[in-house]
Write a protein that holds these residues in place. Structure first.
Motif, PDB file in Angstrom:
ATOM      1  N   UNK A 266       0.842  -1.191   0.000  1.00  0.00           N
ATOM      2  CA  UNK A 266       0.000   0.000   0.000  1.00  0.00           C
ATOM      3  C   UNK A 266       0.882   1.247   0.000  1.00  0.00           C
ATOM      4  N   UNK A 267       0.359   2.329  -0.540  1.00  0.00           N
ATOM      5  CA  UNK A 267       1.140   3.555  -0.689  1.00  0.00           C
ATOM      6  C   UNK A 267       0.910   4.535   0.466  1.00  0.00           C
ATOM      7  N   UNK A 268      -0.197   4.431   1.166  1.00  0.00           N
ATOM      8  CA  UNK A 268      -0.489   5.360   2.251  1.00  0.00           C
ATOM      9  C   UNK A 268      -0.141   4.715   3.593  1.00  0.00           C
ATOM     10  N   UNK A 269       0.520   5.502   4.437  1.00  0.00           N
ATOM     11  CA  UNK A 269       0.971   4.975   5.727  1.00  0.00           C
ATOM     12  C   UNK A 269      -0.197   4.655   6.648  1.00  0.00           C
ATOM     13  N   UNK A 270      -1.295   5.400   6.555  1.00  0.00           N
ATOM     14  CA  UNK A 270      -2.449   5.123   7.410  1.00  0.00           C
ATOM     15  C   UNK A 270      -3.042   3.768   7.075  1.00  0.00           C
ATOM     16  N   UNK A 271      -3.129   3.459   5.787  1.00  0.00           N
ATOM     17  CA  UNK A 271      -3.654   2.153   5.383  1.00  0.00           C
ATOM     18  C   UNK A 271      -2.738   1.032   5.879  1.00  0.00           C
ATOM     19  N   UNK A 272      -1.430   1.255   5.828  1.00  0.00           N
ATOM     20  CA  UNK A 272      -0.499   0.253   6.337  1.00  0.00           C
ATOM     21  C   UNK A 272      -0.688   0.031   7.839  1.00  0.00           C
ATOM     22  N   UNK A 273      -0.933   1.099   8.595  1.00  0.00           N
ATOM     23  CA  UNK A 273      -1.156   0.960  10.032  1.00  0.00           C
ATOM     24  C   UNK A 273      -2.440   0.195  10.327  1.00  0.00           C
ATOM     25  N   UNK A 274      -3.486   0.439   9.549  1.00  0.00           N
ATOM     26  CA  UNK A 274      -4.733  -0.293   9.757  1.00  0.00           C
ATOM     27  C   UNK A 274      -4.580  -1.772   9.406  1.00  0.00           C
ATOM     28  N   UNK A 275      -3.839  -2.067   8.344  1.00  0.00           N
ATOM     29  CA  UNK A 275      -3.578  -3.469   8.014  1.00  0.00           C
ATOM     30  C   UNK A 275      -2.729  -4.133   9.088  1.00  0.00           C
ATOM     31  N   UNK A 276      -1.822  -3.384   9.685  1.00  0.00           N
ATOM     32  CA  UNK A 276      -1.034  -3.923  10.797  1.00  0.00           C
ATOM     33  C   UNK A 276      -1.929  -4.260  11.979  1.00  0.00           C
ATOM     34  N   UNK A 277      -2.962  -3.468  12.197  1.00  0.00           N
ATOM     35  CA  UNK A 277      -3.921  -3.773  13.265  1.00  0.00           C
ATOM     36  C   UNK A 277      -4.635  -5.093  12.996  1.00  0.00           C
ATOM     37  N   UNK A 278      -4.958  -5.356  11.732  1.00  0.00           N
ATOM     38  CA  UNK A 278      -5.592  -6.635  11.377  1.00  0.00           C
ATOM     39  C   UNK A 278      -4.671  -7.804  11.714  1.00  0.00           C
TER      40      UNK A 278
ATOM     41  N   UNK B  83      -3.184  -1.894  21.318  1.00  0.00           N
ATOM     42  CA  UNK B  83      -3.764  -0.731  21.980  1.00  0.00           C
ATOM     43  C   UNK B  83      -2.799   0.392  22.246  1.00  0.00           C
ATOM     44  N   UNK B  84      -1.512   0.104  22.382  1.00  0.00           N
ATOM     45  CA  UNK B  84      -0.549   1.152  22.740  1.00  0.00           C
ATOM     46  C   UNK B  84       0.395   1.479  21.591  1.00  0.00           C
ATOM     47  N   UNK B  85       1.136   0.483  21.124  1.00  0.00           N
ATOM     48  CA  UNK B  85       2.150   0.753  20.107  1.00  0.00           C
ATOM     49  C   UNK B  85       1.516   1.176  18.790  1.00  0.00           C
ATOM     50  N   UNK B  86       0.457   0.482  18.368  1.00  0.00           N
ATOM     51  CA  UNK B  86      -0.188   0.849  17.102  1.00  0.00           C
ATOM     52  C   UNK B  86      -0.828   2.229  17.186  1.00  0.00           C
ATOM     53  N   UNK B  87      -1.425   2.562  18.342  1.00  0.00           N
ATOM     54  CA  UNK B  87      -1.980   3.902  18.501  1.00  0.00           C
ATOM     55  C   UNK B  87      -0.877   4.959  18.457  1.00  0.00           C
ATOM     56  N   UNK B  88       0.301   4.616  18.968  1.00  0.00           N
ATOM     57  CA  UNK B  88       1.437   5.534  18.872  1.00  0.00           C
ATOM     58  C   UNK B  88       1.820   5.764  17.417  1.00  0.00           C
ATOM     59  N   UNK B  89       1.806   4.706  16.614  1.00  0.00           N
ATOM     60  CA  UNK B  89       2.074   4.861  15.190  1.00  0.00           C
ATOM     61  C   UNK B  89       1.076   5.835  14.553  1.00  0.00           C
ATOM     62  N   UNK B  90      -0.196   5.664  14.865  1.00  0.00           N
ATOM     63  CA  UNK B  90      -1.221   6.527  14.274  1.00  0.00           C
ATOM     64  C   UNK B  90      -1.056   7.969  14.732  1.00  0.00           C
ATOM     65  N   UNK B  91      -0.707   8.192  16.002  1.00  0.00           N
ATOM     66  CA  UNK B  91      -0.488   9.552  16.483  1.00  0.00           C
ATOM     67  C   UNK B  91       0.682  10.212  15.751  1.00  0.00           C
ATOM     68  N   UNK B  92       1.751   9.444  15.543  1.00  0.00           N
ATOM     69  CA  UNK B  92       2.905   9.988  14.817  1.00  0.00           C
ATOM     70  C   UNK B  92       2.516  10.332  13.386  1.00  0.00           C
ATOM     71  N   UNK B  93       1.726   9.490  12.749  1.00  0.00           N
ATOM     72  CA  UNK B  93       1.286   9.774  11.388  1.00  0.00           C
ATOM     73  C   UNK B  93       0.420  11.026  11.335  1.00  0.00           C
TER      74      UNK B  93
ATOM     75  N   UNK C 157      -1.627  -9.412  26.300  1.00  0.00           N
ATOM     76  CA  UNK C 157      -0.501  -8.528  25.996  1.00  0.00           C
ATOM     77  C   UNK C 157      -0.567  -8.047  24.541  1.00  0.00           C
ATOM     78  N   UNK C 158      -0.926  -8.950  23.638  1.00  0.00           N
ATOM     79  CA  UNK C 158      -1.004  -8.574  22.226  1.00  0.00           C
ATOM     80  C   UNK C 158      -2.064  -7.505  21.993  1.00  0.00           C
ATOM     81  N   UNK C 159      -3.192  -7.616  22.669  1.00  0.00           N
ATOM     82  CA  UNK C 159      -4.266  -6.640  22.489  1.00  0.00           C
ATOM     83  C   UNK C 159      -3.945  -5.334  23.195  1.00  0.00           C
ATOM     84  N   UNK C 160      -3.520  -5.407  24.456  1.00  0.00           N
ATOM     85  CA  UNK C 160      -3.354  -4.190  25.258  1.00  0.00           C
ATOM     86  C   UNK C 160      -2.091  -3.435  24.867  1.00  0.00           C
ATOM     87  N   UNK C 161      -0.969  -4.151  24.772  1.00  0.00           N
ATOM     88  CA  UNK C 161       0.316  -3.482  24.551  1.00  0.00           C
ATOM     89  C   UNK C 161       0.531  -3.150  23.081  1.00  0.00           C
ATOM     90  N   UNK C 162       0.499  -4.165  22.234  1.00  0.00           N
ATOM     91  CA  UNK C 162       0.859  -3.950  20.833  1.00  0.00           C
ATOM     92  C   UNK C 162      -0.255  -3.247  20.063  1.00  0.00           C
TER      93      UNK C 162
END
Length: 270
Positions: free
Chosen positions: A21-33, A60-70, A53-58
């Motif tokens: 995918x070319x858009x970083x937001x779409x890549x982050x959403x696919x990473x959530x899947x 819920x926290x790390x992926x949301x951090x990616x989205x905030x940075x984007x 741990x996978x739901x709360x840390x990765x």
């Protein structure tokens, strides 16, 4: 087993989508899947701790951090395909192949029974077995990893810290600076006047009236002024006339106070 055959193709397609995918937001959403599907697989393998741990840390926290940075950086910047490190693409392909080999070998050993099965490892409970392994056999590696994370957090705080070059201004300094700006450029030292004409109405598109009856341009948002939706003086003729009478001043020449005020569409914007 059915859950695996349902989620495995979804995870593979989502992982490939992250690469293409070319858009970083779409890549982050696919990473959530991928992360959520992996958490479900942990649950089916009777590993509730890894599931949480996978739901709360990765997810819920790390992926949301990616989205905030984007959101802060922006997603409309063009990506550069120029390799900054010589041979970077070859090393990435080689690393991906090695990772694939490790995964295949690990899964084959689990399937063929070369390692201890999950049923034997989780005989006394998944959380208890995981805690026993972390704080007995791998306690040194666990403590080193925690120290590394703490060091990274402290390094980020040091890099983000900004030294104050001048002393923090006090309330008296700010007041003196406002008076200096007023003396130098005429900037109003106090708060800007609020919109609306005294107590008659408080419309945000109506300028406030100064004591001499003139409209205050600084009381209306610059956005409304740029759009041309600010009420002009003809629409406030009755208000200005009444204020002039209260101040004992004669009405402005060339304006009929008894004439009806024009509508907002007919009045030119100030």
């Amino acid at each position: 087993m059915i859950t695996f055959w349902i989620l495995a193709p979804i995870m593979v397609l989502a992982a490939l989508g992250i690469l293409f995918v070319r858009k970083a937001v779409h890549a982050a959403l696919l990473l959530a899947v991928v992360m959520i599907s992996l958490a479900v697989l942990y649950l089916t393998l009777q590993a509730p701790f890894l599931f949480a741990v996978q739901i709360i840390v990765y997810t819920g926290a790390i992926l949301m951090l990616f989205l905030f940075v984007l959101m802060l950086v922006g997603v409309d910047a063009s990506d550069s395909v120029v390799e900054t490190i010589k041979g970077q693409r070859f090393l990435a392909i080689l690393g991906g192949l090695l990772l694939g080999v490790v995964l295949v070998v690990g899964l084959s050993q689990m399937s063929l029974g070369a390692v201890v099965g999950l049923d034997d490892a989780n005989a006394n409970g998944n959380v208890s077995a995981l805690a026993d392994i972390l704080f007995s056999r791998y306690v040194f590696a666990f403590e080193v990893t925690s120290a590394l994370l703490i060091t990274a957090a402290l390094g980020a705080m040091v890099l983000a810290h900004r030294e104050r070059l001048v002393p923090k201004p006090t309330q008296a300094d700010l007041a003196a600076q406002r008076m200096q700006d007023y003396a130098a450029s005429g900037k109003h030292p106090g708060n800007l006047p609020t919109p609306g004409v005294f107590a008659r109405h408080n419309a945000v598109d109506t300028p406030a009236l100064l004591p001499d009856g003139t409209a205050s341009e600084s009381s209306v948002s610059r956005v409304l002024a740029a759009r041309g939706t600010v009420r002009s003086a003809p629409t406030m003729a009755d208000d200005i006339t009444e204020i002039e009478k209260q101040l004992g001043q004669a009405p402005h020449a060339g304006r009929d106070a008894s004439a009806p005020a024009t509508t907002e569409e007919e009045a030119p914007a100030t």
